[in-house]
Motif scaffolding. Structure first.
Motif, PDB file in Angstrom:
ATOM      1  N   ASN A   1       0.843  -1.191   0.000  1.00 24.13           N
ATOM      2  CA  ASN A   1       0.000   0.000   0.000  1.00 24.13           C
ATOM      3  C   ASN A   1       0.887   1.255   0.000  1.00 24.13           C
ATOM      4  OD1 ASN A   1      -1.588   2.221   0.860  1.00 24.13           O
ATOM      5  ND2 ASN A   1      -3.083   0.800   1.735  1.00 24.13           N
ATOM      6  N   PRO A   2       0.735   2.152  -0.979  1.00 24.61           N
ATOM      7  CA  PRO A   2       1.600   3.339  -1.066  1.00 24.61           C
ATOM      8  C   PRO A   2       1.471   4.271   0.136  1.00 24.61           C
ATOM      9  CG  PRO A   2      -0.060   3.355  -2.809  1.00 24.61           C
ATOM     10  CD  PRO A   2      -0.220   2.081  -2.061  1.00 24.61           C
ATOM     11  N   THR A   3       0.305   4.375   0.720  1.00 30.99           N
ATOM     12  CA  THR A   3       0.119   5.239   1.886  1.00 30.99           C
ATOM     13  C   THR A   3       0.956   4.743   3.056  1.00 30.99           C
ATOM     14  OG1 THR A   3      -2.148   5.663   1.175  1.00 30.99           O
ATOM     15  CG2 THR A   3      -1.598   6.224   3.444  1.00 30.99           C
ATOM     16  N   PHE A   4       0.957   3.457   3.256  1.00 31.57           N
ATOM     17  CA  PHE A   4       1.742   2.841   4.333  1.00 31.57           C
ATOM     18  C   PHE A   4       3.236   3.002   4.063  1.00 31.57           C
ATOM     19  CE2 PHE A   4       3.990  -0.845   6.097  1.00 31.57           C
ATOM     20  CZ  PHE A   4       3.687  -0.699   7.444  1.00 31.57           C
ATOM     21  N   ALA A   5       3.642   2.810   2.832  1.00 28.10           N
ATOM     22  CA  ALA A   5       5.060   2.876   2.474  1.00 28.10           C
ATOM     23  C   ALA A   5       5.640   4.263   2.728  1.00 28.10           C
ATOM     24  CB  ALA A   5       5.243   2.479   1.015  1.00 28.10           C
ATOM     25  N   GLU A   6       4.813   5.294   2.686  1.00 27.79           N
ATOM     26  CA  GLU A   6       5.290   6.661   2.881  1.00 27.79           C
ATOM     27  C   GLU A   6       5.234   7.108   4.339  1.00 27.79           C
ATOM     28  OE1 GLU A   6       2.825   8.952   0.297  1.00 27.79           O
ATOM     29  OE2 GLU A   6       3.586   7.969  -1.506  1.00 27.79           O
ATOM     30  N   ASP A   7       4.522   6.407   5.192  1.00 26.94           N
ATOM     31  CA  ASP A   7       4.342   6.804   6.594  1.00 26.94           C
ATOM     32  C   ASP A   7       5.488   6.255   7.445  1.00 26.94           C
ATOM     33  OD1 ASP A   7       3.545   7.421   9.139  1.00 26.94           O
ATOM     34  OD2 ASP A   7       1.461   6.834   8.826  1.00 26.94           O
ATOM     35  N   THR A   8       6.399   7.142   7.856  1.00 26.37           N
ATOM     36  CA  THR A   8       7.584   6.696   8.608  1.00 26.37           C
ATOM     37  C   THR A   8       7.214   6.166   9.986  1.00 26.37           C
ATOM     38  OG1 THR A   8       7.961   8.963   9.375  1.00 26.37           O
ATOM     39  CG2 THR A   8       9.177   8.235   7.419  1.00 26.37           C
ATOM     40  N   ASP A   9       6.182   6.725  10.627  1.00 21.17           N
ATOM     41  CA  ASP A   9       5.768   6.225  11.942  1.00 21.17           C
ATOM     42  C   ASP A   9       5.310   4.775  11.857  1.00 21.17           C
ATOM     43  OD1 ASP A   9       6.333   8.624  13.169  1.00 21.17           O
ATOM     44  OD2 ASP A   9       4.267   9.380  12.994  1.00 21.17           O
ATOM     45  N   LEU A  10       4.543   4.480  10.834  1.00 21.74           N
ATOM     46  CA  LEU A  10       4.072   3.099  10.669  1.00 21.74           C
ATOM     47  C   LEU A  10       5.230   2.162  10.335  1.00 21.74           C
ATOM     48  CD1 LEU A  10       0.722   3.592   8.726  1.00 21.74           C
ATOM     49  CD2 LEU A  10       1.027   2.939  11.113  1.00 21.74           C
TER      50      LEU A  10
END
Length: 98
Positions: free
Chosen positions: A20-29
């Motif tokens: 998922n691109p949104t997850f890949a960009e979220d450093t906290d996750l």
């Protein structure tokens, strides 16, 4: 992420999140995911250590039991004609077989 259902396994969900691109960009996750992965690895290592510890303990017990049987044989108490009813008290009283 509508494709996650009650039948989705954790490894499948992880892969979906990675893709998922949104997850890949979220450093906290990502940091959280790395932390969880590290905890899983530590848990697996602890399970392996416990498994080795139990295996070693069982091997020592078997070796001690064999030594006890050898001693009983040398003393003439364990023969082909020995009865379990006579041997049981000696074997069960021995602390090596605990």
């Amino acid at each position: 992420m509508t494709n996650i259902t009650f039948k989705t396994t954790w490894s499948e969900a992880q892969q979906m999140l990675i893709d998922n691109p949104t997850f890949a960009e979220d450093t906290d996750l990502l940091i959280f995911a790395e932390h969880i992965k590290q905890l899983e690895e530590e848990e697996e290592e602890e399970r392996e250590r416990q498994k080795k510890r139990i295996k070693r303990q069982q091997r020592k017990c078997r070796d001690n039991y064999i030594a006890l049987l050898d001693e009983l044989h040398e003393q003439g108490k364990l023969t082909s004609m020995s009865l379990w009813v006579e041997l049981y008290p000696m074997i069960s009283a021995d602390i090596r077989c605990v």
